[in-house]
Scaffold this active site. Structure first.
Site, PDB file in Angstrom:
ATOM      1  N   ASP A  45       6.189 -10.832  -2.573  1.00 30.18           N
ATOM      2  CA  ASP A  45       6.020 -10.399  -3.952  1.00 30.18           C
ATOM      3  C   ASP A  45       4.659  -9.732  -4.092  1.00 30.18           C
ATOM      4  O   ASP A  45       3.828  -9.802  -3.187  1.00 30.18           O
ATOM      5  CB  ASP A  45       6.227 -11.534  -4.960  1.00 30.18           C
ATOM      6  N   TYR A  50       0.786  -8.572  -5.070  1.00 29.50           N
ATOM      7  CA  TYR A  50      -0.485  -9.278  -5.256  1.00 29.50           C
ATOM      8  C   TYR A  50      -0.624  -9.690  -6.722  1.00 29.50           C
ATOM      9  O   TYR A  50      -0.237  -8.955  -7.632  1.00 29.50           O
ATOM     10  CB  TYR A  50      -1.655  -8.378  -4.880  1.00 29.50           C
ATOM     11  N   PHE A 105       2.145  -4.977   0.590  1.00 33.80           N
ATOM     12  CA  PHE A 105       0.884  -5.109   1.329  1.00 33.80           C
ATOM     13  C   PHE A 105      -0.193  -4.128   0.880  1.00 33.80           C
ATOM     14  O   PHE A 105      -1.353  -4.275   1.248  1.00 33.80           O
ATOM     15  CB  PHE A 105       1.097  -4.989   2.851  1.00 33.80           C
ATOM     16  N   HIS A 134       3.987 -13.778   9.879  1.00 30.55           N
ATOM     17  CA  HIS A 134       3.349 -13.048   8.785  1.00 30.55           C
ATOM     18  C   HIS A 134       1.912 -12.691   9.186  1.00 30.55           C
ATOM     19  O   HIS A 134       1.251 -13.448   9.908  1.00 30.55           O
ATOM     20  CB  HIS A 134       3.346 -13.923   7.530  1.00 30.55           C
TER      21      HIS A 134
END
Length: 243
Positions: free
Chosen positions: A87, A89, A100, A213
């Site tokens: 989701d 920031y 990202f 991740h």
């Protein structure tokens, strides 16, 4: 006298947050329009818009201002690489509608710093070439990298606050469309959440790459450390083969 304070309406003048729960104000590339319109006509889509409107009316700061920006900048016919995030920031001014990526002038977050670190280690330069400084990935998006979060809005200071509210129905449909209709592409699935979407992808047509991740909490851990995964060179070799 009242013992409480009424919630204030959202500040629609702020450019860094969502102003309206209105898909008509969220432009997408023509190739995505039918899919997006169908979703917002569905029960899940209507329920999502009702939820967003209620949060805005309650005074919540919702990010990003353009939830569908990934679908605006990367048309389906241009997709060559898909990078899945979870989701947006949740810090003020960070989210710009691309997984990202952070808005210009915002410090590069740790996960994105690790993405740059691995691309440099693997290729010598970021993939595709990226002019530093900064952490905006708009250039990647314009070069065929679909930077898709699976949930497309979030509230300030509350990670995953809009997870399970309906966005996943749209983003799963986007992944299926790329899998079924796009030219052979590379899917980079980083972390357990992204890897749950593996079942939506036709691995006989596309290259599916799995790693931890890029968060500092997991980037160096087994069984599939992100740092050292080599995904960028594998993607480049795949793209060279399938031009």
């Amino acid at each position: 006298m009242s013992g409480g304070t009424a919630a204030q309406p959202p500040d629609s003048t702020r450019a860094d947050q969502l102003a309206l729960a209105d898909p008509a104000s969220w432009p997408v590339a023509p190739g995505w329009q039918a899919l997006v319109s169908e979703f917002f006509r569905s029960e899940a889509g209507r329920g999502l818009l009702t939820f967003l409107e209620s949060r805005l009316q309650a005074g919540a700061a919702v990010f990003p201002p353009q939830p569908l920006r990934a679908l605006q900048l990367t048309p389906p016919e241009s997709v060559r690489v898909v990078i899945l995030g979870q989701d947006p920031y949740h810090g003020r001014g960070q989210a710009e509608g691309l997984a990202f990526s952070v808005a210009p002038g915002i410090p590069v977050p740790p996960s994105l710093r690790n993405i740059f670190t691995e691309s440099r280690r693997d290729l010598g330069t970021p993939f595709p070439p990226f002019p530093e400084p900064g952490g905006s990935l708009v250039r990647w998006a314009s070069q065929g990298v679909l930077l898709l979060n699976t949930c497309l809005t979030v509230e300030e200071g509350q990670p995953a606050s809009h997870a399970g509210r309906g966005w996943e129905g749209l983003t799963d449909a986007v992944i299926r469309k790329v899998s079924q209709d796009a030219a052979p592409a590379v899917f980079m699935l980083w972390g357990a959440h992204a890897q749950t979407k593996r079942v939506l992808i036709d691995a006989s047509r596309h290259l599916v790459l799995l790693a931890n991740h890029p968060s500092p909490l997991s980037a160096l851990r087994p069984p599939a450390p992100f740092i050292g995964c080599g995904h960028f060179s594998q993607a480049r070799a795949w793209r060279d083969k399938h031009r």
